[in-house]
Design an enzyme around this catalytic site. Sequence first.
Site, PDB file in Angstrom:
ATOM      1  N   TYR A   1      -7.861  43.715  57.058  1.00 57.32           N
ATOM      2  CA  TYR A   1      -7.609  45.094  57.480  1.00 57.32           C
ATOM      3  C   TYR A   1      -8.493  46.089  56.734  1.00 57.32           C
ATOM      4  O   TYR A   1      -8.853  47.118  57.272  1.00 57.32           O
ATOM      5  CB  TYR A   1      -6.145  45.470  57.211  1.00 57.32           C
ATOM      6  CG  TYR A   1      -5.203  45.215  58.354  1.00 57.32           C
ATOM      7  CD1 TYR A   1      -5.061  43.948  58.895  1.00 57.32           C
ATOM      8  CD2 TYR A   1      -4.432  46.250  58.877  1.00 57.32           C
ATOM      9  CE1 TYR A   1      -4.182  43.707  59.927  1.00 57.32           C
ATOM     10  CE2 TYR A   1      -3.544  46.020  59.914  1.00 57.32           C
ATOM     11  CZ  TYR A   1      -3.414  44.759  60.441  1.00 57.32           C
ATOM     12  OH  TYR A   1      -2.545  44.535  61.456  1.00 57.32           O
TER      13      TYR A   1
ATOM     14  N   LYS B   1      -3.937  29.849  55.614  1.00 59.15           N
ATOM     15  CA  LYS B   1      -4.783  28.998  56.454  1.00 59.15           C
ATOM     16  C   LYS B   1      -5.784  28.340  55.515  1.00 59.15           C
ATOM     17  O   LYS B   1      -7.014  28.412  55.696  1.00 59.15           O
ATOM     18  CB  LYS B   1      -5.450  29.865  57.544  1.00 59.15           C
ATOM     19  CG  LYS B   1      -6.207  29.084  58.596  1.00 59.15           C
ATOM     20  CD  LYS B   1      -5.328  28.281  59.554  1.00 59.15           C
ATOM     21  CE  LYS B   1      -6.185  27.458  60.491  1.00 59.15           C
ATOM     22  NZ  LYS B   1      -5.394  26.487  61.296  1.00 59.15           N
TER      23      LYS B   1
ATOM     24  N   ASP C   1      -0.658  28.634  61.741  1.00 58.31           N
ATOM     25  CA  ASP C   1      -0.424  28.161  63.108  1.00 58.31           C
ATOM     26  C   ASP C   1       0.892  27.399  63.194  1.00 58.31           C
ATOM     27  O   ASP C   1       1.700  27.594  64.110  1.00 58.31           O
ATOM     28  CB  ASP C   1      -1.616  27.329  63.629  1.00 58.31           C
ATOM     29  CG  ASP C   1      -2.097  26.265  62.643  1.00 58.31           C
ATOM     30  OD1 ASP C   1      -1.642  26.268  61.474  1.00 58.31           O
ATOM     31  OD2 ASP C   1      -2.932  25.428  63.050  1.00 58.31           O
TER      32      ASP C   1
ATOM     33  N   ASP D   1       1.313  40.685  60.074  1.00 53.99           N
ATOM     34  CA  ASP D   1       1.396  41.565  61.245  1.00 53.99           C
ATOM     35  C   ASP D   1       1.838  40.752  62.457  1.00 53.99           C
ATOM     36  O   ASP D   1       2.758  41.130  63.186  1.00 53.99           O
ATOM     37  CB  ASP D   1       0.022  42.205  61.503  1.00 53.99           C
ATOM     38  CG  ASP D   1       0.022  43.105  62.726  1.00 53.99           C
ATOM     39  OD1 ASP D   1       0.963  43.900  62.857  1.00 53.99           O
ATOM     40  OD2 ASP D   1      -0.917  43.005  63.542  1.00 53.99           O
TER      41      ASP D   1
ATOM     42  N   ASP E   1       5.944  40.414  64.340  1.00 55.28           N
ATOM     43  CA  ASP E   1       6.255  40.697  65.750  1.00 55.28           C
ATOM     44  C   ASP E   1       6.951  39.493  66.382  1.00 55.28           C
ATOM     45  O   ASP E   1       7.910  39.630  67.139  1.00 55.28           O
ATOM     46  CB  ASP E   1       4.972  40.994  66.555  1.00 55.28           C
ATOM     47  CG  ASP E   1       4.659  42.486  66.638  1.00 55.28           C
ATOM     48  OD1 ASP E   1       4.979  43.212  65.673  1.00 55.28           O
ATOM     49  OD2 ASP E   1       4.087  42.920  67.659  1.00 55.28           O
TER      50      ASP E   1
END
Length: 357
Positions: free
Chosen positions: A140, A191, A223, A247, A251
Amino acid sequence: MACAIAVLAGDGIGPEICAVAVQVLEALRDQGLELVFNEAPVGGAALEAHNDPLPPATLALCEQSDAILFGAVGAPRYDALPRPKRPEQGLLRLRKHFDLFANLRPATVFPELAHASTLKPEVVSGLDLLILRELTSDIYFGQPRGIHTNAQGLREGFDTMRYNEEEVRRIAHVAFKAAQRRRRTLCSVDKANVLETTQLWRDVVEEVAGGYPEVKLTHMYVDNAAMQLVRDPQQFDVIVTGNMFGDILSDEASMLTGSIGMLPSASLNARNFGLYEPIHGSAPGIAGRDEANPLATILSAAMMLRYSLEEAAHADRIEHAVRKVLGQGYRTADIQEPGCRVVGTAEMGRAVIAALN
Ligand code: IPM
Ligand code: MG
């Protein structure tokens, strides 16, 4: 002395949901809660009025306040603007300015809403997990970034995923401490099989773990975490992860609770100054129609009382009131089900206020 709250309602449904949350906080005045509210523009609203998504006066107001209550920013009509002018920059600059690195996104399934989730009730009922998202670094904010034309004459976009060890260490400490107060299980999501940045993340989280022997630490690739969240979300207690993965996963987690309209958040710095906002966006499609679910913002206000203002008893009152109105069958459109009482934004607010007593 009364605490000062900066109210940054922003765009879309932001003003409606913030107004309701402020009414709920004001209703606690009878029970001894003294707050002063000051509004200031942010996002698209600030862009229209001051040509800046975070005008200096808004920032100054936040600096003089004890906490920030934030609505939402963004609308499709701003998407073509140069990035510094976009509404989202108002929020990202606030996070960076106040060093709000610790983003708490609790996903709790209220028993009354177990049927509102798109997942089977037996998968989600009783769910109580906390996503801790690092909020001031990662891809970001990493430099360099941009869109340029490369040596082959092709346009090329690039961003930089970057964490230093201190940034990982401080969010890891917050995560272990949160796990200590809960079910003492922490899952760090990365990851590390592909990305160097997250290999460092994993190494530092392991180092910090030494100071918290009573917390059981596991690691999971992002994942797999995305899959496990819908397969068996109850395996999680606290999840700690970077800005970008957090983020996305938050959601996803919101849907376990029935609606993204239910998830509050707190963004804190090292001295517990915080910005409190629902995790959902500005929902321009339903703005101004008295349809939005104000509960995520009301629950964010409760988090504000708990984390920044040390008013845990009042926070409990609000959370109990939300549970009560759901038990009474009040539902906004996003969480409606057969036999419930569908209400608008304002009426949901009035029901919560009535339930405070
Ligand atoms: C969130 C939002 C923001 C983010 C946007 C509005 C910049 O999606 O708070 O999750 O990406 O962090
Ligand atoms: Mg988001």
